[in-house]
Design a protein around this motif. Structure first.
Motif, PDB file in Angstrom:
ATOM      1  N   ALA A  30      42.396  46.461  27.184  1.00 55.10           N
ATOM      2  CA  ALA A  30      43.225  47.032  26.351  1.00 55.10           C
ATOM      3  C   ALA A  30      43.463  48.430  26.884  1.00 55.10           C
ATOM      4  O   ALA A  30      42.615  49.027  27.172  1.00 55.10           O
ATOM      5  N   GLY A  31      44.580  48.816  26.883  1.00 53.43           N
ATOM      6  CA  GLY A  31      45.144  50.257  27.135  1.00 53.43           C
ATOM      7  C   GLY A  31      45.575  50.246  28.672  1.00 53.43           C
ATOM      8  O   GLY A  31      45.931  51.351  29.068  1.00 53.43           O
ATOM      9  N   SER A  32      45.273  49.073  29.320  1.00 54.71           N
ATOM     10  CA  SER A  32      45.999  48.937  30.636  1.00 54.71           C
ATOM     11  C   SER A  32      47.417  48.805  30.794  1.00 54.71           C
ATOM     12  O   SER A  32      48.132  48.519  30.063  1.00 54.71           O
ATOM     13  N   ARG A  33      48.015  49.524  31.960  1.00 57.92           N
ATOM     14  CA  ARG A  33      49.279  49.637  31.985  1.00 57.92           C
ATOM     15  C   ARG A  33      49.854  48.778  33.287  1.00 57.92           C
ATOM     16  O   ARG A  33      49.212  48.676  34.054  1.00 57.92           O
ATOM     17  N   GLU A  34      51.069  48.166  33.222  1.00 57.70           N
ATOM     18  CA  GLU A  34      51.544  47.351  34.054  1.00 57.70           C
ATOM     19  C   GLU A  34      52.255  48.247  35.254  1.00 57.70           C
ATOM     20  O   GLU A  34      53.122  49.216  34.985  1.00 57.70           O
ATOM     21  N   VAL A  35      51.783  47.774  36.429  1.00 55.38           N
ATOM     22  CA  VAL A  35      52.104  48.604  37.665  1.00 55.38           C
ATOM     23  C   VAL A  35      52.688  47.487  38.527  1.00 55.38           C
ATOM     24  O   VAL A  35      52.277  46.507  38.933  1.00 55.38           O
ATOM     25  N   THR A  44      56.094  43.028  57.877  1.00 56.79           N
ATOM     26  CA  THR A  44      56.717  42.499  56.971  1.00 56.79           C
ATOM     27  C   THR A  44      56.569  43.387  55.477  1.00 56.79           C
ATOM     28  O   THR A  44      56.318  44.578  55.804  1.00 56.79           O
ATOM     29  N   VAL A  45      56.598  42.734  54.349  1.00 58.89           N
ATOM     30  CA  VAL A  45      56.694  43.584  53.219  1.00 58.89           C
ATOM     31  C   VAL A  45      55.554  43.109  52.236  1.00 58.89           C
ATOM     32  O   VAL A  45      55.005  42.045  52.551  1.00 58.89           O
ATOM     33  N   TRP A  46      55.100  44.233  51.391  1.00 65.61           N
ATOM     34  CA  TRP A  46      53.761  43.804  50.490  1.00 65.61           C
ATOM     35  C   TRP A  46      54.269  44.243  49.080  1.00 65.61           C
ATOM     36  O   TRP A  46      55.256  45.036  48.930  1.00 65.61           O
ATOM     37  N   THR A  47      53.967  43.370  48.088  1.00 66.57           N
ATOM     38  CA  THR A  47      54.133  43.572  46.736  1.00 66.57           C
ATOM     39  C   THR A  47      52.902  43.382  45.930  1.00 66.57           C
ATOM     40  O   THR A  47      52.393  42.641  46.024  1.00 66.57           O
ATOM     41  N   LEU A  48      52.810  44.132  44.900  1.00 68.31           N
ATOM     42  CA  LEU A  48      51.786  44.191  43.928  1.00 68.31           C
ATOM     43  C   LEU A  48      52.302  44.175  42.623  1.00 68.31           C
ATOM     44  O   LEU A  48      53.194  45.059  42.255  1.00 68.31           O
ATOM     45  N   ALA A  49      51.784  43.304  41.757  1.00 65.52           N
ATOM     46  CA  ALA A  49      51.827  43.382  40.282  1.00 65.52           C
ATOM     47  C   ALA A  49      50.624  43.330  39.719  1.00 65.52           C
ATOM     48  O   ALA A  49      49.573  42.548  40.021  1.00 65.52           O
ATOM     49  N   ALA A  50      50.173  44.413  38.867  1.00 70.47           N
ATOM     50  CA  ALA A  50      48.912  44.613  38.481  1.00 70.47           C
ATOM     51  C   ALA A  50      48.700  45.361  36.940  1.00 70.47           C
ATOM     52  O   ALA A  50      49.631  46.075  36.637  1.00 70.47           O
ATOM     53  N   PHE A  51      47.654  44.904  36.269  1.00 70.45           N
ATOM     54  CA  PHE A  51      47.578  45.912  35.020  1.00 70.45           C
ATOM     55  C   PHE A  51      46.350  46.663  35.500  1.00 70.45           C
ATOM     56  O   PHE A  51      45.410  46.268  35.836  1.00 70.45           O
ATOM     57  N   VAL A  52      46.585  47.975  35.235  1.00 68.54           N
ATOM     58  CA  VAL A  52      45.726  49.093  35.732  1.00 68.54           C
ATOM     59  C   VAL A  52      45.224  50.042  34.665  1.00 68.54           C
ATOM     60  O   VAL A  52      45.941  50.426  33.877  1.00 68.54           O
ATOM     61  N   PRO A  53      44.037  50.450  34.844  1.00 70.74           N
ATOM     62  CA  PRO A  53      43.534  51.318  33.560  1.00 70.74           C
ATOM     63  C   PRO A  53      44.258  52.735  33.631  1.00 70.74           C
ATOM     64  O   PRO A  53      44.784  52.997  34.858  1.00 70.74           O
ATOM     65  N   ALA A 203      45.674  41.092  38.924  1.00 70.05           N
ATOM     66  CA  ALA A 203      46.473  41.262  39.857  1.00 70.05           C
ATOM     67  C   ALA A 203      47.124  40.206  40.695  1.00 70.05           C
ATOM     68  O   ALA A 203      46.542  39.380  40.612  1.00 70.05           O
ATOM     69  N   LEU A 204      48.499  40.498  41.100  1.00 71.28           N
ATOM     70  CA  LEU A 204      49.071  39.502  41.963  1.00 71.28           C
ATOM     71  C   LEU A 204      49.350  40.131  43.373  1.00 71.28           C
ATOM     72  O   LEU A 204      50.166  41.300  43.328  1.00 71.28           O
ATOM     73  N   LEU A 205      48.891  40.030  44.373  1.00 69.64           N
ATOM     74  CA  LEU A 205      49.214  40.928  45.728  1.00 69.64           C
ATOM     75  C   LEU A 205      49.782  39.776  46.558  1.00 69.64           C
ATOM     76  O   LEU A 205      49.302  38.600  46.828  1.00 69.64           O
ATOM     77  N   GLU A 206      50.700  40.164  47.206  1.00 70.08           N
ATOM     78  CA  GLU A 206      51.591  39.144  48.216  1.00 70.08           C
ATOM     79  C   GLU A 206      51.853  40.020  49.434  1.00 70.08           C
ATOM     80  O   GLU A 206      52.227  41.477  49.521  1.00 70.08           O
ATOM     81  N   ILE A 207      51.525  39.559  50.768  1.00 68.07           N
ATOM     82  CA  ILE A 207      52.057  39.964  51.919  1.00 68.07           C
ATOM     83  C   ILE A 207      52.808  38.881  52.666  1.00 68.07           C
ATOM     84  O   ILE A 207      52.062  37.899  53.054  1.00 68.07           O
ATOM     85  N   GLY A 208      54.161  39.173  52.845  1.00 67.29           N
ATOM     86  CA  GLY A 208      54.940  38.273  53.581  1.00 67.29           C
ATOM     87  C   GLY A 208      54.561  36.758  53.310  1.00 67.29           C
ATOM     88  O   GLY A 208      54.723  35.777  53.980  1.00 67.29           O
ATOM     89  N   GLY A 209      54.651  36.575  51.970  1.00 64.79           N
ATOM     90  CA  GLY A 209      54.736  35.259  51.394  1.00 64.79           C
ATOM     91  C   GLY A 209      53.292  34.665  51.255  1.00 64.79           C
ATOM     92  O   GLY A 209      53.150  33.366  50.466  1.00 64.79           O
ATOM     93  N   GLU A 210      52.266  35.479  51.628  1.00 63.64           N
ATOM     94  CA  GLU A 210      50.800  34.824  51.086  1.00 63.64           C
ATOM     95  C   GLU A 210      50.506  35.562  50.000  1.00 63.64           C
ATOM     96  O   GLU A 210      50.321  36.859  49.877  1.00 63.64           O
ATOM     97  N   LEU A 211      49.789  34.954  48.869  1.00 63.09           N
ATOM     98  CA  LEU A 211      49.586  35.553  47.597  1.00 63.09           C
ATOM     99  C   LEU A 211      48.118  35.114  47.243  1.00 63.09           C
ATOM    100  O   LEU A 211      47.881  34.094  47.361  1.00 63.09           O
ATOM    101  N   ARG A 212      47.596  35.948  46.520  1.00 58.49           N
ATOM    102  CA  ARG A 212      46.321  35.704  45.541  1.00 58.49           C
ATOM    103  C   ARG A 212      46.620  36.462  44.360  1.00 58.49           C
ATOM    104  O   ARG A 212      46.935  37.663  44.056  1.00 58.49           O
TER     105      ARG A 212
END
Length: 338
Positions: A30-35, A44-53, A203-212
């Motif tokens: 609770a209280g985490s913010r979406e980043v 290539t490019v990297w993208t991150l979607a995460a909920f961060v304290p 979190a969801l982290l992607e680098i050039g189409g590889e994701l975790r």
């Protein structure tokens, strides 16, 4: 070759979720913010979607990831003249080269997958990559012939020798390693580990189409990912929910070299040094580790449709092959279908 963003206007033909969903996947505190952050790395490019304290700034998250990515480039990129892999590839015959734990971790994974796949994935493919225009050299103006390709295969994964708990690696003379089929997946894993150390578990982290994806979203849902559909195929638009799982796709239709009227894929047959020429347009693999998923997708693509799916079934790998007229699924992949 996967898309982390949801496409609202796409008609989804298949929804995939992990079988026996991992109960350890938890929503953010609770209280985490979406980043949402992004940048460039590893060509290539990297993208991150995460909920961060709330106590952690965007700058701290970005700095942690970019430090990880820079360290991996310094160790594993053959495009950097001073990297550890470049120094090894240029080292004198008979010399033992020190490698750090990160390098050894990737090498060990690469050799294990090479062993399991009968060499379909082979980290000693560096000279062939250069010949066909996928290394640091300029792409050839004409297609190399079979004889030239054969000269690049003086070594295979079986010739790799290490000492002292994989801290030293023997350069027998002219061996060229290439981690381009595994390094992005490793960087994703290392990035997720860095986020976990900061206390970021969703979190969801992607680098050039590889994701975790790790953890769950705030709505208790997994991280939704749309898989790219190869052109001119009958593959249905597919959405997958990741919660403590990774997904990687290797395709023969995106990264290609053109020389005159001919073109060829970046996936190379390790036995011959020639580009793989089969009907498979793409392979997608799920694994808990993105490094493993990355390399396994390449191995299945190199093996081809029939042998690739047999390999996946032998080791319980969730894998899908796509040709223009067929979609093949391993037994473990079918367990994801909902």
């Amino acid at each position: 070759m996967t898309k982390g963003a949801r496409a609202a206007d796409k008609q989804i033909g298949q929804i995939l979720l992990p079988p026996n969903s991992d109960r350890s996947a938890a929503p953010p505190p609770a209280g985490s913010r979406e980043v949402r952050l992004g940048g460039e790395t590893m060509g290539t490019v990297w993208t991150l979607a995460a909920f961060v304290p709330s106590s952690i700034t965007d700058a701290v998250v970005r700095a942690a990831l970019e430090k990880i990515f820079a360290n991996i480039i310094a160790g594993l990129s053959q495009w950097e003249a001073g990297s550890a892999i470049s120094r090894f590839n240029c080292a004198p015959a008979g010399s033992w080269q020190h490698i750090n734990r990160d390098f050894a971790r990737v090498l060990d994974c690469a050799l294990n997958i090479a062993r399991a796949s009968g060499g379909a994935f082979d980290p000693t493919i560096g000279k062939a990559s250069e010949l066909w225009g996928f290394g640091t050299a300029h792409a050839p103006l004409r297609r190399p012939d079979d004889r030239q390709a054969a000269t690049t295969r003086n070594y295979s994964w079986r010739d790799v020798q290490t000492q002292e708990f994989c801290s030293r690696l023997l350069q027998p003379g002219g061996m060229a390693l290439d981690f381009s089929g595994i390094a992005k997946g490793h960087a994703v894993d290392a990035g997720i580990e860095a986020l976990n150390r900061l206390g970021i578990g969703s979190a969801l982290l992607e680098i050039g189409g590889e994701l975790r994806g790790c953890g769950l979203r705030a709505d208790m849902m997994p991280w939704w990912v749309d898989l790219e559909t190869p052109p001119e195929s009958i593959c249905p638009a597919t959405r997958v929910g990741l919660a403590n799982w990774s997904v990687a796709t290797s395709g023969s239709y995106v990264r290609r070299v053109q020389a005159g009227t001919e073109s060829w894929s970046h996936t190379l047959a390790a036995d011959s040094g020639l580009p793989v020429d089969n009907e498979v347009l793409s392979v997608t693999v799920f694994h808990t580790g993105c490094m493993q998923a990355d390399a396994l997708a390449t191995a299945v693509l190199a093996l081809g449709e029939t042998e690739g799916l047999a390999f996946a079934d032998r080791y319980g790998i969730p894998a899908r092959t796509v040709t223009r007229i067929r979609v093949g699924e391993s037994a473990a992949w079918k367990q994801w279908s909902k």
